[in-house]
Design an enzyme around this catalytic site. Structure first.
Site, short mmCIF file in Angstrom:
data_model
loop_
_atom_site.label_atom_id
_atom_site.label_comp_id
_atom_site.label_asym_id
_atom_site.label_seq_id
_atom_site.Cartn_x
_atom_site.Cartn_y
_atom_site.Cartn_z
N ILE A 188 0.85 -1.21 -0.05
CA ILE A 188 -0.03 0.07 0.07
C ILE A 188 1.04 1.23 0.06
O ILE A 188 0.37 2.37 -0.04
CB ILE A 188 -1.09 -0.11 1.04
CG1 ILE A 188 -0.17 -0.26 2.43
CG2 ILE A 188 -1.98 -1.14 1.10
CD1 ILE A 188 -0.93 -0.07 3.86
N GLY A 189 2.35 1.18 -0.09
CA GLY A 189 3.16 2.61 0.10
C GLY A 189 4.53 2.03 0.08
O GLY A 189 4.81 1.01 0.40
N GLY A 191 8.57 4.01 0.13
CA GLY A 191 9.30 4.90 0.65
C GLY A 191 10.66 5.07 0.48
O GLY A 191 11.20 3.82 0.21
N ARG A 192 11.50 5.78 1.15
CA ARG A 192 13.10 5.62 0.95
C ARG A 192 13.42 4.63 1.88
O ARG A 192 14.76 4.02 2.00
CB ARG A 192 13.94 7.11 1.33
CG ARG A 192 13.29 7.64 2.70
CD ARG A 192 13.94 9.13 2.50
NE ARG A 192 13.33 9.74 3.77
CZ ARG A 192 13.50 10.98 4.32
NH1 ARG A 192 14.61 11.61 3.55
NH2 ARG A 192 13.28 11.43 5.23
N TYR A 193 12.74 4.30 3.04
CA TYR A 193 13.09 3.41 3.91
C TYR A 193 12.75 2.10 3.75
O TYR A 193 13.18 1.03 4.13
CB TYR A 193 12.06 3.64 5.33
CG TYR A 193 10.69 3.62 5.13
CD1 TYR A 193 9.97 2.63 4.91
CD2 TYR A 193 10.01 4.82 4.73
CE1 TYR A 193 8.85 2.56 4.86
CE2 TYR A 193 8.65 4.93 4.54
CZ TYR A 193 8.25 3.94 4.56
OH TYR A 193 6.80 3.91 4.25
N GLU A 195 8.87 -0.26 2.24
CA GLU A 195 7.62 -0.85 1.80
C GLU A 195 6.62 -1.06 2.98
O GLU A 195 7.08 -1.58 3.84
CB GLU A 195 7.50 -1.79 0.80
CG GLU A 195 6.37 -1.91 0.00
CD GLU A 195 6.70 -2.94 -1.19
OE1 GLU A 195 5.68 -3.01 -2.00
OE2 GLU A 195 7.62 -3.41 -1.32
N VAL A 196 5.22 -0.78 2.81
CA VAL A 196 4.28 -0.71 3.64
C VAL A 196 3.35 -1.72 3.04
O VAL A 196 2.81 -1.47 1.96
CB VAL A 196 3.54 0.47 3.91
CG1 VAL A 196 2.51 0.29 5.18
CG2 VAL A 196 4.60 1.51 5.09
N LYS A 209 5.56 -2.65 8.03
CA LYS A 209 6.43 -1.92 7.34
C LYS A 209 7.77 -2.69 7.29
O LYS A 209 8.24 -3.20 7.99
CB LYS A 209 6.79 -0.70 8.30
CG LYS A 209 7.58 0.74 7.42
CD LYS A 209 7.55 1.75 8.60
CE LYS A 209 8.71 2.96 8.08
NZ LYS A 209 8.50 3.90 8.98
N ASP A 310 11.11 14.52 11.92
CA ASP A 310 10.52 14.64 10.46
C ASP A 310 9.15 14.54 10.49
O ASP A 310 8.46 13.79 9.68
CB ASP A 310 11.04 13.08 9.72
CG ASP A 310 11.18 12.86 8.18
OD1 ASP A 310 11.19 14.13 7.72
OD2 ASP A 310 11.31 11.70 7.77
#
Length: 484
Positions: A188-189, A191-193, A195-196, A209, A310
């Site tokens: 569902i998402g 990012g730089r870290y 995936e969710v 996460k 952040d």
């Protein structure tokens, strides 16, 4: 036979199929795999048993679980084998490699051959019998002397939790079990870290996460922050469990939290127009979560003050009741009051440039002063309030509202560099413009004044989270009285 929609695999009878199938089979997309894993786990009695799991591996997870066998020091060995045809995993029989003869066994992880099991049981029974006889003799002596048994000391408040002081989430020994029970549903998402994923645990939806292997420091810090004593708050994302597992060829670092179907505030504002009541509910909830984070609670089991570092609309989730929850603590810092020190994790990751405070962009933030980190959070909060106010109506529902936009969207590129932001925020002293229509709404006027004080160039002049929370609480109370 081949099925065009993907590969059919057999699931283990121990665990449910990833797609919820009840007939012990599951399907994956083209390019996926069937797999079988064998892993050493501890049963309810603390004995090592072999656990076999079979199922389907989607193509999307190929980066997280590579089909190779290895062992990792300090972990139970695990072997995975894969294949690419229908039901091919029925034939797979992975075997765990034998440990070298000179390996020193960790007590409790493997059954030892030096002491027979029957001897251990007999010894335990003898000890229990002696303890019982001793207690009986002591009670008999006390009764003869007419003595009363001393009252038992009160049980500690945390007696029901097996943990190492964790203040949020499940007991640590349970968290590894949770990670094994998770059924991934869909991504569902990203990012730089990492995936969710939307996943299911005990029939409920949860968010998982999955961190990239390069983001181990972020995973460790976020897990550490979530498990801080007294961390739990209705406006901070609910933490369930964390686990790190894998072999020498693949690693999964998981963080399991509550799932909020509305997604991030960034996504929500793009399609939803707020009224003044919804805006105030969101704003108050966000600053309430931040105030709790910034607050240090003294006592035997106190909570240290924490700065987020952040704060942005993508790291704030919208709950079903209209409130928000702050998430992503991979960059957070803590203040250790006993030593008057700032605990900064050794993390190479930095905050989001668009939301960086002037002193961060100017590289003048004093990292030994914890208050400086809190004031940088407040600057970022001011920008988030601006994003929300743009999507709030003034007057009738047909009233014009601005399209969703990120702060400084008209001054910098979509992915601004450090220098881009420094030029605008520090060099030119620019702040996001406040539309003239806001002056027709008391709510928007109040929030406009607050955000201006939050993003002031001089950090000591900025409002604290607690001051903003109290101001909004007073404004909401006055508004309610006027409505009555």
């Amino acid at each position: 036979m081949r099925i065009s929609r993907g590969i059919v695999c057999e699931c283990s009878g121990v665990s449910a199929c990833p797609d919820g199938s009840a007939n012990s089979t599951c399907t994956t997309q083209p390019g996926g795999y069937c797999f079988v894993t064998v892993e050493e786990v501890l049963d309810d009695n603390g004995l090592v048993v072999l656990e076999r799991t079979a199922g389907c591996l989607p193509p999307d997870e190929s980066g997280f679980m590579q089909c190779k066998s290895s062992q990792v020091p300090h972990q139970h060995p695990k072997v995975i084998e894969c294949c690419e045809k229908d039901y091919c995993n029925r034939r797979l029989r992975p075997q765990l490699p034998e440990p070298p003869p000179d390996v020193t066994e960790t007590p409790g992880l493997r059954p030892t051959a030096t002491v027979p099991h029957t001897a251990l049981v007999a010894a335990a029974l003898c000890v229990a019998l002696l303890a019982f006889l001793g207690a009986f003799w002591l009670l008999f002596r006390m009764r003869r002397k007419g003595c009363k048994r001393p009252p038992s000391p009160p049980a500690p408040a945390h007696h029901a939790e097996i943990s190492s002081g964790s203040g949020s989430g499940l007991p640590l020994l349970v968290q590894r079990t949770v990670a094994k029970q998770i059924q991934m549903v869909e991504s569902i998402g990203k990012g730089r870290y990492g995936e969710v994923w939307l996943a299911r645990w005990r029939g409920e939806k949860v968010a998982v996460k999955v961190f990239f292997t390069t983001e181990e420091a972020s995973w460790f810090r976020e897990t550490e922050i979530y498990q801080t004593v007294l961390m739990r708050h209705e406006n901070i994302l609910g933490f369930i469990a964390a686990d790190i597992k894998g072999t020498g060829s693949w690693t999964q670092m998981l963080l399991i939290t509550d799932y909020h179907e509305n997604g991030s505030l960034h996504d929500y504002l793009q399609t939803v127009v707020l009224d003044t009541h919804g805006l105030m509910t969101m704003a108050y909830s966000i600053v309430s979560g931040l105030a709790h984070l910034h607050m240090d609670i003294f006592g035997t089991k106190g909570k240290p003050a924490i700065a987020h570092r952040d704060i942005k609309s993508k790291n704030i989730l919208v709950k079903r009741n209209g409130q928000c929850a702050i998430a992503d603590f991979g960059l957070a810092v803590r203040y250790v009051a006993e030593r008057n020190e700032v605990d900064i994790a050794p993390n190479t990751r930095v905050g989001t440039r668009r939301y960086m405070a002037p002193e961060v962009l100017d590289e003048k933030l004093d990292v030994t002063n914890f208050e400086a980190f809190k004031m940088a959070d407040m600057y970022s909060l001011g920008l988030v309030l601006w994003e929300m106010c743009r999507r709030c109506t003034t007057g009738d529902k047909a009233q014009y509202v601005e399209a969703y936009a990120l702060p400084y969207h008209e001054y910098v590129p979509s992915d601004p560099s450090f220098d881009d932001m420094h030029t605008v925020v520090v060099g030119k002293g620019i702040r996001p413009p406040q539309p003239a229509r806001w002056k027709s709404s008391a709510t928007l006027q109040a929030l406009a004044a607050l955000m201006a004080e939050c993003w002031h160039h001089n950090p000591p002049v900025r409002l604290t989270a607690l001051r903003v929370k109290k101001t909004l609480a007073k404004f909401r109370a006055e508004s309610a009285v006027k409505l009555v």
